[in-house]
Design a protein around this motif. Structure first.
Motif, PDB file in Angstrom:
ATOM      1  N   VAL A  95     144.068  37.319  74.544  1.00  0.00           N
ATOM      2  CA  VAL A  95     144.356  36.072  73.819  1.00  0.00           C
ATOM      3  C   VAL A  95     143.068  35.365  73.427  1.00  0.00           C
ATOM      4  CG1 VAL A  95     145.474  33.826  73.923  1.00  0.00           C
ATOM      5  CG2 VAL A  95     146.590  35.812  74.960  1.00  0.00           C
ATOM      6  N   LEU A  96     142.107  35.289  74.340  1.00  0.00           N
ATOM      7  CA  LEU A  96     140.850  34.596  74.045  1.00  0.00           C
ATOM      8  C   LEU A  96     140.077  35.277  72.919  1.00  0.00           C
ATOM      9  CD1 LEU A  96     139.640  33.794  77.672  1.00  0.00           C
ATOM     10  CD2 LEU A  96     140.348  32.124  75.941  1.00  0.00           C
ATOM     11  N   THR A  97     140.167  36.599  72.844  1.00  0.00           N
ATOM     12  CA  THR A  97     139.451  37.336  71.803  1.00  0.00           C
ATOM     13  C   THR A  97     140.121  37.193  70.443  1.00  0.00           C
ATOM     14  OG1 THR A  97     138.730  38.955  73.455  1.00  0.00           O
ATOM     15  CG2 THR A  97     138.517  39.590  71.157  1.00  0.00           C
ATOM     16  N   LEU A  98     141.447  37.174  70.433  1.00  0.00           N
ATOM     17  CA  LEU A  98     142.164  37.097  69.159  1.00  0.00           C
ATOM     18  C   LEU A  98     142.307  35.675  68.628  1.00  0.00           C
ATOM     19  CD1 LEU A  98     142.752  40.069  69.777  1.00  0.00           C
ATOM     20  CD2 LEU A  98     145.077  39.694  68.963  1.00  0.00           C
ATOM     21  N   TRP A  99     142.180  34.682  69.507  1.00  0.00           N
ATOM     22  CA  TRP A  99     142.383  33.304  69.052  1.00  0.00           C
ATOM     23  C   TRP A  99     141.456  32.913  67.892  1.00  0.00           C
ATOM     24  CZ3 TRP A  99     145.993  29.652  69.567  1.00  0.00           C
ATOM     25  CH2 TRP A  99     145.684  28.355  69.137  1.00  0.00           C
ATOM     26  N   PRO A 100     140.144  33.212  67.936  1.00  0.00           N
ATOM     27  CA  PRO A 100     139.291  32.820  66.808  1.00  0.00           C
ATOM     28  C   PRO A 100     139.729  33.442  65.481  1.00  0.00           C
ATOM     29  CG  PRO A 100     137.962  33.390  68.720  1.00  0.00           C
ATOM     30  CD  PRO A 100     139.361  33.830  69.023  1.00  0.00           C
ATOM     31  N   VAL A 101     140.268  34.670  65.522  1.00  0.00           N
ATOM     32  CA  VAL A 101     140.758  35.302  64.291  1.00  0.00           C
ATOM     33  C   VAL A 101     141.968  34.539  63.764  1.00  0.00           C
ATOM     34  CG1 VAL A 101     141.678  37.415  63.261  1.00  0.00           C
ATOM     35  CG2 VAL A 101     139.916  37.558  65.035  1.00  0.00           C
ATOM     36  N   GLY A 102     142.908  34.240  64.666  1.00  0.00           N
ATOM     37  CA  GLY A 102     144.082  33.474  64.251  1.00  0.00           C
ATOM     38  C   GLY A 102     143.709  32.100  63.739  1.00  0.00           C
ATOM     39  N   ASP A 103     142.733  31.481  64.384  1.00  0.00           N
ATOM     40  CA  ASP A 103     142.312  30.150  63.966  1.00  0.00           C
ATOM     41  C   ASP A 103     141.664  30.193  62.581  1.00  0.00           C
ATOM     42  OD1 ASP A 103     141.851  27.352  64.388  1.00  0.00           O
ATOM     43  OD2 ASP A 103     139.759  27.817  64.838  1.00  0.00           O
ATOM     44  N   ARG A 104     140.851  31.211  62.342  1.00  0.00           N
ATOM     45  CA  ARG A 104     140.160  31.316  61.041  1.00  0.00           C
ATOM     46  C   ARG A 104     141.143  31.555  59.903  1.00  0.00           C
ATOM     47  NH1 ARG A 104     135.435  32.081  58.562  1.00  0.00           N
ATOM     48  NH2 ARG A 104     135.301  33.530  56.818  1.00  0.00           N
ATOM     49  N   TYR A 105     142.161  32.380  60.160  1.00  0.00           N
ATOM     50  CA  TYR A 105     143.085  32.758  59.091  1.00  0.00           C
ATOM     51  C   TYR A 105     144.462  32.106  59.258  1.00  0.00           C
ATOM     52  CZ  TYR A 105     139.608  36.244  57.833  1.00  0.00           C
ATOM     53  OH  TYR A 105     138.442  36.859  57.439  1.00  0.00           O
ATOM     54  N   ARG A 106     144.508  30.965  59.924  1.00  0.00           N
ATOM     55  CA  ARG A 106     145.807  30.348  60.193  1.00  0.00           C
ATOM     56  C   ARG A 106     146.513  29.877  58.925  1.00  0.00           C
ATOM     57  NH1 ARG A 106     141.985  26.446  61.980  1.00  0.00           N
ATOM     58  NH2 ARG A 106     142.206  24.439  60.921  1.00  0.00           N
ATOM     59  N   ILE A 107     145.772  29.689  57.831  1.00  0.00           N
ATOM     60  CA  ILE A 107     146.414  29.287  56.586  1.00  0.00           C
ATOM     61  C   ILE A 107     147.431  30.322  56.142  1.00  0.00           C
ATOM     62  CG2 ILE A 107     144.562  30.327  55.204  1.00  0.00           C
ATOM     63  CD1 ILE A 107     146.870  27.331  54.342  1.00  0.00           C
ATOM     64  N   LEU A 108     147.243  31.593  56.553  1.00  0.00           N
ATOM     65  CA  LEU A 108     148.194  32.642  56.170  1.00  0.00           C
ATOM     66  C   LEU A 108     149.574  32.390  56.758  1.00  0.00           C
ATOM     67  CD1 LEU A 108     145.960  35.842  56.443  1.00  0.00           C
ATOM     68  CD2 LEU A 108     146.787  34.746  54.358  1.00  0.00           C
ATOM     69  N   GLN A 161     154.880  31.850  70.329  1.00  0.00           N
ATOM     70  CA  GLN A 161     154.271  30.668  70.945  1.00  0.00           C
ATOM     71  C   GLN A 161     152.874  30.425  70.392  1.00  0.00           C
ATOM     72  OE1 GLN A 161     154.373  29.765  75.405  1.00  0.00           O
ATOM     73  NE2 GLN A 161     152.353  30.663  75.193  1.00  0.00           N
ATOM     74  N   LEU A 162     152.070  31.486  70.320  1.00  0.00           N
ATOM     75  CA  LEU A 162     150.701  31.343  69.830  1.00  0.00           C
ATOM     76  C   LEU A 162     150.665  30.960  68.355  1.00  0.00           C
ATOM     77  CD1 LEU A 162     149.054  34.402  71.627  1.00  0.00           C
ATOM     78  CD2 LEU A 162     148.816  31.982  72.217  1.00  0.00           C
ATOM     79  N   LEU A 163     151.565  31.555  67.560  1.00  0.00           N
ATOM     80  CA  LEU A 163     151.606  31.201  66.135  1.00  0.00           C
ATOM     81  C   LEU A 163     152.050  29.753  65.950  1.00  0.00           C
ATOM     82  CD1 LEU A 163     153.136  34.445  64.548  1.00  0.00           C
ATOM     83  CD2 LEU A 163     150.743  33.704  64.564  1.00  0.00           C
ATOM     84  N   ALA A 164     152.964  29.288  66.791  1.00  0.00           N
ATOM     85  CA  ALA A 164     153.401  27.898  66.716  1.00  0.00           C
ATOM     86  C   ALA A 164     152.255  26.953  67.059  1.00  0.00           C
ATOM     87  CB  ALA A 164     154.587  27.665  67.652  1.00  0.00           C
ATOM     88  N   LEU A 165     151.441  27.336  68.040  1.00  0.00           N
ATOM     89  CA  LEU A 165     150.286  26.508  68.398  1.00  0.00           C
ATOM     90  C   LEU A 165     149.265  26.487  67.263  1.00  0.00           C
ATOM     91  CD1 LEU A 165     149.846  27.522  72.151  1.00  0.00           C
ATOM     92  CD2 LEU A 165     150.788  25.392  71.247  1.00  0.00           C
ATOM     93  N   LEU A 166     149.074  27.635  66.610  1.00  0.00           N
ATOM     94  CA  LEU A 166     148.172  27.662  65.450  1.00  0.00           C
ATOM     95  C   LEU A 166     148.701  26.791  64.324  1.00  0.00           C
ATOM     96  CD1 LEU A 166     147.180  31.443  65.349  1.00  0.00           C
ATOM     97  CD2 LEU A 166     145.616  29.522  65.646  1.00  0.00           C
ATOM     98  N   GLU A 167     150.014  26.764  64.148  1.00  0.00           N
ATOM     99  CA  GLU A 167     150.603  25.913  63.119  1.00  0.00           C
ATOM    100  C   GLU A 167     150.384  24.437  63.455  1.00  0.00           C
ATOM    101  OE1 GLU A 167     151.983  24.589  59.769  1.00  0.00           O
ATOM    102  OE2 GLU A 167     151.678  26.718  60.174  1.00  0.00           O
ATOM    103  N   CYS A 168     150.410  24.109  64.747  1.00  0.00           N
ATOM    104  CA  CYS A 168     150.099  22.734  65.155  1.00  0.00           C
ATOM    105  C   CYS A 168     148.655  22.386  64.799  1.00  0.00           C
ATOM    106  CB  CYS A 168     150.329  22.557  66.656  1.00  0.00           C
ATOM    107  SG  CYS A 168     152.066  22.536  67.155  1.00  0.00           S
ATOM    108  N   VAL A 169     147.751  23.357  64.932  1.00  0.00           N
ATOM    109  CA  VAL A 169     146.369  23.148  64.513  1.00  0.00           C
ATOM    110  C   VAL A 169     146.329  22.933  63.002  1.00  0.00           C
ATOM    111  CG1 VAL A 169     144.059  24.166  64.376  1.00  0.00           C
ATOM    112  CG2 VAL A 169     145.441  24.485  66.444  1.00  0.00           C
ATOM    113  N   ASN A 170     147.102  23.737  62.263  1.00  0.00           N
ATOM    114  CA  ASN A 170     147.202  23.565  60.813  1.00  0.00           C
ATOM    115  C   ASN A 170     147.628  22.156  60.458  1.00  0.00           C
ATOM    116  OD1 ASN A 170     146.465  25.656  59.109  1.00  0.00           O
ATOM    117  ND2 ASN A 170     148.358  26.794  59.384  1.00  0.00           N
ATOM    118  N   ALA A 171     148.612  21.654  61.199  1.00  0.00           N
ATOM    119  CA  ALA A 171     149.189  20.332  60.899  1.00  0.00           C
ATOM    120  C   ALA A 171     148.315  19.197  61.407  1.00  0.00           C
ATOM    121  CB  ALA A 171     150.581  20.237  61.508  1.00  0.00           C
ATOM    122  N   GLY A 172     147.291  19.528  62.195  1.00  0.00           N
ATOM    123  CA  GLY A 172     146.411  18.493  62.714  1.00  0.00           C
ATOM    124  C   GLY A 172     146.975  17.751  63.906  1.00  0.00           C
ATOM    125  N   THR A 173     148.013  18.302  64.536  1.00  0.00           N
ATOM    126  CA  THR A 173     148.625  17.618  65.673  1.00  0.00           C
ATOM    127  C   THR A 173     148.079  18.106  67.011  1.00  0.00           C
ATOM    128  OG1 THR A 173     150.456  19.222  65.719  1.00  0.00           O
ATOM    129  CG2 THR A 173     150.765  17.233  64.391  1.00  0.00           C
TER     130      THR A 173
END
Length: 238
Positions: A95-108, A161-173
């Motif tokens: 999870v720690l290794t993949l999180w930066p990738v998800g964070d960078r491309y979360r707009i997808l 769960q992880l994608l939902a958390l990334l979406e929260c980052v997208n939304a700024g919450t």
């Protein structure tokens, strides 16, 4: 599209321009998913015609982002493999290794339903899903993961769960460097909360993990990244 016979310096310039356009698209679409190709061209420092030289339209541009995301994900998966037989460490590391990738491309996450479709999303995420299910199965065999859900469905639940958390980052919450999300993933497979938190603290956030020799390659800029660090370059050109 650019002709296939461009070589030498022209090929390198073509690659740099394409990378610059994709980086501008990632930033502009992250700011506003309805950004036009004109907006993206302006942010990249090129004219619209240049964008069309590389991408036939918006869908092709989003597919270009998806290709970059898939490549980054494959690379992260390769570096997330550790010699440890401990499934607890393996899942935390994953999870720690993949999180930066998800964070960078979360707009997808926002663009996927309209521009990519379920089949393409499944193709991109398939390798990560297989890896997660394998780690969870290992953890259940070792008795370190206590869950009543089979590894396949459980890995998809954690993905959601992880994608939902990334979406929260997208939304700024919500904001996270990956450590809280990794802790939540361990808890989701039945790891004690305190043990999960201790394990994540031991590994550290992704930027510290990348300082190790095994993971330094994950943080190395890809070809063309030197042109992506700033999009305030020269005036628009063809």
């Amino acid at each position: 599209m650019t002709g296939p016979h461009v070589t030498g310096g022209g090929s390198r310039r073509t690659h740099r321009t394409r990378a610059r356009i994709l980086e501008a698209a990632r930033q502009e679409l992250g700011r506003d998913p309805d950004s036009s190709l004109g907006d993206i061209a302006e942010a990249a420092g090129v004219v619209r015609r240049t964008v069309y030289d590389h991408f036939a339209g918006r869908s092709a541009l989003v597919e270009g982002l998806a290709e970059d995301a898939a490549k980054a994900l494959r690379h992260a998966l390769a570096t997330s493999v550790t010699p440890s037989s401990d499934a607890l460490t393996a899942l935390a590391h994953f999870v720690l290794t993949l999180w930066p990738v998800g964070d960078r491309y979360r707009i997808l996450l926002r663009l996927a339903p309209q521009d990519l479709g379920a089949e393409r999303v499944n193709e991109i995420l398939g390798p990560a899903r297989d890896t997660a299910a394998s780690i969870i199965a290992q953890g259940e065999r070792q008795g370190v993961f206590q869950a009543s859900v089979p590894p396949g469905p459980l890995s998809r639940a954690i993905e959601g769960q992880l994608l939902a958390l990334l979406e929260c980052v997208n939304a700024g919450t919500w904001t996270d460097d990956g450590t809280r999300s990794a802790t939540a993933a361990l808890i989701a497979v039945g790891v004690d909360r305190d043990l999960a938190a201790t394990q994540i603290r031991r590994l550290g956030p992704p930027e510290l993990m990348s300082s190790s020799p095994r993971l330094r390659a994950r943080s190395a800029p890809a070809a063309g990244d030197s042109d992506q660090r700033s999009l305030s370059g020269p005036p628009a050109t063809a």
